[in-house]
Design an enzyme around this catalytic site. Sequence first.
Site, PDB file in Angstrom:
ATOM      1  N   ALA A  86       2.505   4.907  -1.880  1.00  0.00           N
ATOM      2  CA  ALA A  86       1.831   6.158  -2.184  1.00  0.00           C
ATOM      3  C   ALA A  86       0.419   6.083  -1.606  1.00  0.00           C
ATOM      4  CB  ALA A  86       1.784   6.375  -3.689  1.00  0.00           C
ATOM      5  N   GLU A  94      10.219   1.895  -2.813  1.00  0.00           N
ATOM      6  CA  GLU A  94      10.950   2.723  -3.779  1.00  0.00           C
ATOM      7  C   GLU A  94      11.686   3.866  -3.084  1.00  0.00           C
ATOM      8  OE1 GLU A  94       7.196   2.989  -5.953  1.00  0.00           O
ATOM      9  OE2 GLU A  94       8.287   2.385  -7.764  1.00  0.00           O
ATOM     10  N   GLU A 107       1.881  -2.801  -6.494  1.00  0.00           N
ATOM     11  CA  GLU A 107       1.069  -1.958  -7.386  1.00  0.00           C
ATOM     12  C   GLU A 107       0.228  -2.772  -8.358  1.00  0.00           C
ATOM     13  OE1 GLU A 107       4.283  -1.424  -6.663  1.00  0.00           O
ATOM     14  OE2 GLU A 107       4.674   0.713  -6.378  1.00  0.00           O
ATOM     15  N   GLY A 115       5.571   2.697  -3.175  1.00  0.00           N
ATOM     16  CA  GLY A 115       6.394   3.891  -3.036  1.00  0.00           C
ATOM     17  C   GLY A 115       7.277   3.869  -1.792  1.00  0.00           C
TER      18      GLY A 115
HETATM   19  C1  HXC Z   1      -3.606   4.973   1.792  1.00  0.00           C
HETATM   20  C2  HXC Z   1      -3.265   3.337   3.365  1.00  0.00           C
HETATM   21  C3  HXC Z   1      -2.238   2.774   2.591  1.00  0.00           C
HETATM   22  C4  HXC Z   1      -1.921   3.402   1.342  1.00  0.00           C
HETATM   23  C5  HXC Z   1      -2.471   1.583   4.360  1.00  0.00           C
HETATM   24  N1  HXC Z   1      -3.386   2.586   4.456  1.00  0.00           N
HETATM   25  N2  HXC Z   1      -1.770   1.680   3.236  1.00  0.00           N
HETATM   26  N3  HXC Z   1      -3.951   4.423   2.957  1.00  0.00           N
HETATM   27  N4  HXC Z   1      -2.634   4.492   0.991  1.00  0.00           N
HETATM   28  N5  HXC Z   1      -0.953   2.951   0.554  1.00  0.00           N
HETATM   29  C6  HXC Z   1      -4.329   2.817   5.544  1.00  0.00           C
HETATM   30  C7  HXC Z   1      -5.467   1.829   5.528  1.00  0.00           C
HETATM   31  O1  HXC Z   1      -6.449   2.233   4.601  1.00  0.00           O
HETATM   32  C8  HXC Z   1      -5.967   1.915   6.962  1.00  0.00           C
HETATM   33  O2  HXC Z   1      -6.704   3.089   7.158  1.00  0.00           O
HETATM   34  C9  HXC Z   1      -4.673   2.091   7.732  1.00  0.00           C
HETATM   35  O3  HXC Z   1      -3.702   2.593   6.803  1.00  0.00           O
HETATM   36  C10 HXC Z   1      -4.145   0.791   8.297  1.00  0.00           C
HETATM   37  O4  HXC Z   1      -4.039  -0.164   7.245  1.00  0.00           O
HETATM   38  P1  HXC Z   1      -4.753  -1.601   7.303  1.00  0.00           P
HETATM   39  O5  HXC Z   1      -4.903  -2.033   5.877  1.00  0.00           O
HETATM   40  O6  HXC Z   1      -5.928  -1.598   8.153  1.00  0.00           O
HETATM   41  O7  HXC Z   1      -3.591  -2.452   8.004  1.00  0.00           O
HETATM   42  P2  HXC Z   1      -3.263  -4.013   7.819  1.00  0.00           P
HETATM   43  O8  HXC Z   1      -4.529  -4.812   7.751  1.00  0.00           O
HETATM   44  O9  HXC Z   1      -2.241  -4.344   8.850  1.00  0.00           O
HETATM   45  O10 HXC Z   1      -2.585  -4.131   6.366  1.00  0.00           O
HETATM   46  C11 HXC Z   1      -1.381  -3.473   6.115  1.00  0.00           C
HETATM   47  C12 HXC Z   1      -1.099  -3.474   4.584  1.00  0.00           C
HETATM   48  C13 HXC Z   1      -2.300  -2.853   3.844  1.00  0.00           C
HETATM   49  C14 HXC Z   1      -0.854  -4.910   4.105  1.00  0.00           C
HETATM   50  C15 HXC Z   1       0.196  -2.660   4.388  1.00  0.00           C
HETATM   51  O11 HXC Z   1      -2.621  -1.624   4.477  1.00  0.00           O
HETATM   52  C16 HXC Z   1      -2.031  -2.589   2.403  1.00  0.00           C
HETATM   53  O12 HXC Z   1      -2.050  -3.500   1.575  1.00  0.00           O
HETATM   54  N6  HXC Z   1      -1.776  -1.329   2.026  1.00  0.00           N
HETATM   55  C17 HXC Z   1      -1.589  -0.911   0.680  1.00  0.00           C
HETATM   56  C18 HXC Z   1      -0.221  -1.293   0.193  1.00  0.00           C
HETATM   57  C19 HXC Z   1      -0.018  -0.911  -1.272  1.00  0.00           C
HETATM   58  O13 HXC Z   1      -0.770  -1.354  -2.143  1.00  0.00           O
HETATM   59  N7  HXC Z   1       0.967  -0.032  -1.558  1.00  0.00           N
HETATM   60  C20 HXC Z   1       1.230   0.420  -2.899  1.00  0.00           C
HETATM   61  C21 HXC Z   1       0.489   1.715  -3.147  1.00  0.00           C
HETATM   62  S1  HXC Z   1       0.691   2.266  -4.820  1.00  0.00           S
HETATM   63  P3  HXC Z   1      -8.301   3.043   7.488  1.00  0.00           P
HETATM   64  O14 HXC Z   1      -8.605   4.497   7.781  1.00  0.00           O
HETATM   65  O15 HXC Z   1      -8.944   2.533   6.255  1.00  0.00           O
HETATM   66  O16 HXC Z   1      -8.431   2.125   8.658  1.00  0.00           O
HETATM   67  C22 HXC Z   1       2.225   2.981  -4.833  1.00  0.00           C
HETATM   68  C23 HXC Z   1       2.651   3.598  -6.136  1.00  0.00           C
HETATM   69  C24 HXC Z   1       3.979   4.321  -5.994  1.00  0.00           C
HETATM   70  O17 HXC Z   1       2.914   3.038  -3.883  1.00  0.00           O
HETATM   71  C25 HXC Z   1       4.250   5.204  -7.170  1.00  0.00           C
HETATM   72  C26 HXC Z   1       3.435   6.462  -7.183  1.00  0.00           C
HETATM   73  C27 HXC Z   1       3.828   7.432  -8.243  1.00  0.00           C
END
Ligand code: HXC
Length: 257
Positions: free
Chosen positions: A65, A111, A131, A108
């Site tokens: 998400a 999921e 998460e 997400g």
């Molecule tokens: C918003 C995101 C994002 C996310 C990545 N980006 N994941 N933006 N939401 N979930 C953005 C980054 O901010 C960045 O933008 C660009 O995408 C590239 O990501 P990087 O982090 O620079 O890439 P990298 O270093 O290769 O790392 C990849 C990664 C990391 C390991 C996947 O991005 C990461 O940990 N992402 C979050 C993963 C996560 O926590 N997902 C769960 C979300 S909660 P900028 O503009 O900053 O360069 C969820 C809840 C679901 O999903 C249920 C909801 C109801």
Amino acid sequence: AEYTTILSEVRGRVGWITLNRPEALNALNSVLVRELIDAALAFDASPEIGCIVITGSERAFAAGADIKEMADHSYAEMAVGGPFPGWGGFERMRTPVVAAVAGFALGGGCELAMMCDIILAADTAKFGQPEINLGVLPGFGGSQRLPRAIGSYKAAELVLTGRMMRADEAERSGLVSRVIPAAELLDETAQVAATIAAKSLPALYAAKDALQAAQEMPLSEGLRFERRAFAAAFATEDQKEGMRAFTEKREPNFTHR
Ligand code: HXC
């Protein structure tokens, strides 16, 4: 329809949806979720579509998400609107859905893959429910579907540590049905989807229905459900055609009736 965060395309009897927010690793923001569900439900409503494929980019299926969008939401915003509306319809689609996962399928994104019927993974795929690292927990079904897919103890380890699992581990655990070299993922997925889409649509709907019942019903009830669905299949023209084609040693010509 005009979409800004996904690409939607029909190839034969297969409906393809490609998540397309490369700047955010396909993070599921509210626009993307709305467009994805809209496109998927349109495919599901069409008798011309026998299989739906959902895929992302080489780098990410979806990294979860959209954290930036939801970071400042209140309890009420999450509970009343938030990212949830519409997923019920997605989960109740009758058409088989294949997820083709390369790169990150996190939160997400993992999921979403688990809402699909089949998960095909590139050897670059990484699955996880991170998460917990954000001070929350899975919200699109991860705490429910992951234990059913890979067992409660392994799911607990992933959900409580937030660690990622590579494609080979995901295959061993039963989450993905096949690991494919990344360069071949889309061709291989197209073949699997075309194979499914060529079958009788009423039979596909019934088979998916029965498979989903297996996730929800006790065995005795599920077996009764299946027995009734099996008998009902004999009301279709495709059953007559399928069995006639077998005895005549030819390929069936299903009319999806
Ligand atoms: C918003 C995101 C994002 C996310 C990545 N980006 N994941 N933006 N939401 N979930 C953005 C980054 O901010 C960045 O933008 C660009 O995408 C590239 O990501 P990087 O982090 O620079 O890439 P990298 O270093 O290769 O790392 C990849 C990664 C990391 C390991 C996947 O991005 C990461 O940990 N992402 C979050 C993963 C996560 O926590 N997902 C769960 C979300 S909660 P900028 O503009 O900053 O360069 C969820 C809840 C679901 O999903 C249920 C909801 C109801």
